[in-house]
Write an enzyme that holds these catalytic residues in place. Structure first.
Site, PDB file in Angstrom:
ATOM      1  N   LYS A 131     -14.294   0.447  -4.046  1.00  0.00           N
ATOM      2  CA  LYS A 131     -15.274   0.593  -3.120  1.00  0.00           C
ATOM      3  C   LYS A 131     -16.369   1.520  -3.846  1.00  0.00           C
ATOM      4  O   LYS A 131     -17.494   0.954  -3.585  1.00  0.00           O
ATOM      5  CB  LYS A 131     -14.660   1.617  -1.873  1.00  0.00           C
ATOM      6  CG  LYS A 131     -13.976   1.054  -0.808  1.00  0.00           C
ATOM      7  CD  LYS A 131     -13.474   2.020   0.225  1.00  0.00           C
ATOM      8  CE  LYS A 131     -12.550   1.446   0.859  1.00  0.00           C
ATOM      9  NZ  LYS A 131     -11.879   2.760   1.818  1.00  0.00           N
ATOM     10  N   GLU A 137       0.760  -1.049   0.023  1.00  0.00           N
ATOM     11  CA  GLU A 137       0.019  -0.125   0.040  1.00  0.00           C
ATOM     12  C   GLU A 137       0.874   1.320   0.016  1.00  0.00           C
ATOM     13  O   GLU A 137       0.457   2.349  -0.228  1.00  0.00           O
ATOM     14  CB  GLU A 137      -1.061   0.015   1.340  1.00  0.00           C
ATOM     15  CG  GLU A 137      -2.225   0.618   0.985  1.00  0.00           C
ATOM     16  CD  GLU A 137      -3.600   0.317   2.079  1.00  0.00           C
ATOM     17  OE1 GLU A 137      -4.404  -0.294   1.707  1.00  0.00           O
ATOM     18  OE2 GLU A 137      -2.912   0.645   3.222  1.00  0.00           O
ATOM     19  N   HIS A 155       7.787 -26.922  -0.849  1.00  0.00           N
ATOM     20  CA  HIS A 155       7.051 -27.992  -1.500  1.00  0.00           C
ATOM     21  C   HIS A 155       6.008 -27.529  -2.327  1.00  0.00           C
ATOM     22  O   HIS A 155       5.148 -28.327  -2.718  1.00  0.00           O
ATOM     23  CB  HIS A 155       6.687 -29.042  -0.458  1.00  0.00           C
ATOM     24  CG  HIS A 155       7.758 -29.735   0.338  1.00  0.00           C
ATOM     25  ND1 HIS A 155       8.370 -30.869  -0.072  1.00  0.00           N
ATOM     26  CD2 HIS A 155       8.677 -29.197   1.148  1.00  0.00           C
ATOM     27  CE1 HIS A 155       9.399 -31.095   0.779  1.00  0.00           C
ATOM     28  NE2 HIS A 155       9.531 -30.092   1.496  1.00  0.00           N
TER      29      HIS A 155
HETATM   30  O1  PA5 Z   1      -3.436   1.377   5.986  1.00  0.00           O
HETATM   31  C1  PA5 Z   1      -4.507   1.809   5.739  1.00  0.00           C
HETATM   32  O2  PA5 Z   1      -4.859   2.917   5.745  1.00  0.00           O
HETATM   33  C2  PA5 Z   1      -5.780   0.917   5.306  1.00  0.00           C
HETATM   34  O3  PA5 Z   1      -5.426  -0.433   5.363  1.00  0.00           O
HETATM   35  C3  PA5 Z   1      -6.861   1.215   6.476  1.00  0.00           C
HETATM   36  O4  PA5 Z   1      -6.256   0.784   7.732  1.00  0.00           O
HETATM   37  C4  PA5 Z   1      -8.060   0.276   6.187  1.00  0.00           C
HETATM   38  O5  PA5 Z   1      -8.531   0.519   5.251  1.00  0.00           O
HETATM   39  C5  PA5 Z   1      -9.279   0.439   7.344  1.00  0.00           C
HETATM   40  O6  PA5 Z   1      -9.561   1.634   7.648  1.00  0.00           O
HETATM   41  P1  PA5 Z   1     -10.323   2.276   8.795  1.00  0.00           P
HETATM   42  O7  PA5 Z   1      -9.371   1.946   9.991  1.00  0.00           O
HETATM   43  O8  PA5 Z   1     -10.550   3.568   8.534  1.00  0.00           O
HETATM   44  O9  PA5 Z   1     -11.574   1.451   8.838  1.00  0.00           O
END
Ligand code: PA5
Length: 443
Positions: free
Chosen positions: A418, A283, A304
């Site tokens: 989303k 990310e 394996h």
């Molecule tokens: O690293 C990030 O920003 C994302 O993985 C969020 O943690 C994830 O989308 C969850 O978001 P939130 O804590 O707002 O529910």
């Protein structure tokens, strides 16, 4: 030294010259991080967390964890992405995949998918059990955890009544904003804060990770002290900074055409740490059509299954091996008088020696198959080492991202799915996109 970069197996892949030639870029990235002048600089709060965390909240986390351990058989932790992976990874690293079988408090993770089967199974596991819930969402609006929380809130209220249910719900969210914060204030839940300047994937050392980890019975003081040790160790940019050596090595390999970083560990307790690592790096770096694709394996298990590809398939990867130096509890291999299986050559020694030789043999095989190997050594599996390696990977990720010219702290790409999901589900405001998508689907 508990976390160490070992570049010995990069010989023949990265020269000493290349390693020093890229050093000025690390200096620049270090300055950007330290002076907070880079893109996404308002999300650098994790840098100071090991020194500068809210002591009052930290004490409340420990108290809440004690209460949960005293009045619950099951803790359901609701969250997704950065709001669950760190806690889950830490609990597995410190307590193994058998944590729930070996401990009185069972910890289940919900709200990290939308599978009804998964949800129904957790509900079943809660039947007749004293239950608490920790709902974690920084935004407070993420669909997956919000949906799961609806279910568990009702389950708790039906079982205990609204007042007692409120005492069993712990909400970790923004300090002031969002649906979850509003709900928590209205219902009187105990709340913990995700700091504004710490993004989800960097949040394991905030209440996001600390409450579930403490509830699991692990020592969060030691975790923070390990992170502090790392923060001090990597605070200065020098050619010997191990964290920065890792950032340099992986950037050199990427620019030489490697597109996959395969994290490998010879201990299954690292399995969820692999997942945490993949989110952190995927990310943070995978944007602007750039970045290494983070993948993972657990060896020798996956030798394996994936071993063939790593040895002999498309030469697209390098490996980052996490070498945990000592097991917490070794196993002595006795000789067998019959030796029917021919394994007496392994006897009269600890099993960790066999595992270590599997690792050394594999590294040599993979490097001779043209897969460069970076080795990150870790003394053992305890809270201090965990805190240290968490900070190591977090800082290396920020430095690496800046070296590669991306903002390591945003994630614009996760919005696309989303929007489509909301449109297909008929969320108000998404009408025209819905029509477009249905046309594409031929419906
Ligand atoms: O690293 C990030 O920003 C994302 O993985 C969020 O943690 C994830 O989308 C969850 O978001 P939130 O804590 O707002 O529910």
């Amino acid at each position: 030294m508990s976390v160490t970069f070992n570049g010995k197996y990069l010989d023949g892949f990265v020269s000493a010259d290349e390693f020093s030639n890229i050093y000025p870029q690390v200096e620049t990235a270090h300055r950007i991080v330290t002076d907070k002048t880079g893109a996404g600089n308002d999300f650098l709060g994790w840098l100071n967390l090991p020194f500068d965390y809210d002591r009052e909240e930290f004490a409340r986390i420990k108290k809440a964890a004690e209460k949960i351990r005293g009045d619950s058989d099951v803790l359901v932790v609701i969250g997704i992405g950065g709001s669950y992976l760190g806690a889950r990874a830490a609990i597995q690293f410190l307590g193994s995949e058998f944590y729930n079988d070996l401990n009185p408090l069972k910890i289940y993770f919900a709200g990290n998918n939308i599978s009804p089967d998964y949800l129904n199974k957790i509900i079943k596991l809660c039947e007749g059990k004293r239950l608490s819930v920790n709902v974690i969402s920084k935004s407070g609006t993420t669909t997956e955890p919000a949906l799961a929380f609806r279910v568990f809130k009702k389950l708790l209220e039906d079982r205990y009544g609204k007042r007692e249910a409120a005492k069993r719900i712990y909400a970790t969210t923004d300090k002031a904003r969002g649906t979850l914060k509003t709900l928590a204030d209205r219902e009187g839940y105990e709340t913990f804060v995700v700091p504004d300047d710490v993004g989800g994937r960097y949040s394991v050392l905030t209440a996001v990770g600390l409450l579930p980890i403490a509830a699991a019975g692990f020592d969060i003081d030691k975790l923070m002290s390990g992170a502090r040790k790392a923060a001090e160790k990597y605070a200065v940019c020098t050619p010997d900074n191990d964290c920065y050596k890792y950032a340099r090595a992986r950037n050199i390999l990427m620019r030489k055409g490697k597109s996959v970083e395969l994290m490998a560990c010879y201990d299954p307790d690292w399995t969820m740490m692999n997942e945490w690592f993949k989110q952190l790096y995927g990310e943070s770096e995978g944007k602007d059509q750039k970045g290494l694709f983070p993948a993972s394996v657990i060896f020798s298990t996956d030798l394996h299954s994936m071993g063939q590809f790593v040895q002999d398939g498309a030469r697209i990867m390098f490996e980052t091996v996490v070498d945990i130096k000592s097991p917490n509890c070794d196993y002595y291999l006795e000789p067998d008088s019959e030796n029917a299986d021919g394994l007496n050559f392994l006897a009269n020694q600890n099993m960790s020696i066999v595992n270590n030789n599997a690792m050394r043999g594999t590294i040599l095989a993979h490097t001779s198959g043209n897969v460069p190997n970076i080795v990150i050594e870790l003394d053992k599996k305890d809270e201090e080492n965990l805190g240290e390696i968490i900070f190591f990977f977090e800082k290396a990720c920020a430095i690496s991202g800046y070296m590669n010219g991306v903002n390591p702290f945003n994630q614009p790409g996760v919005e696309a799915y989303k929007k489509n999901m909301f449109a297909l589900l008929g969320k108000p405001g998404y009408e025209s996109r819905r029509e477009e998508l249905l046309k594409k689907l031929g419906e």
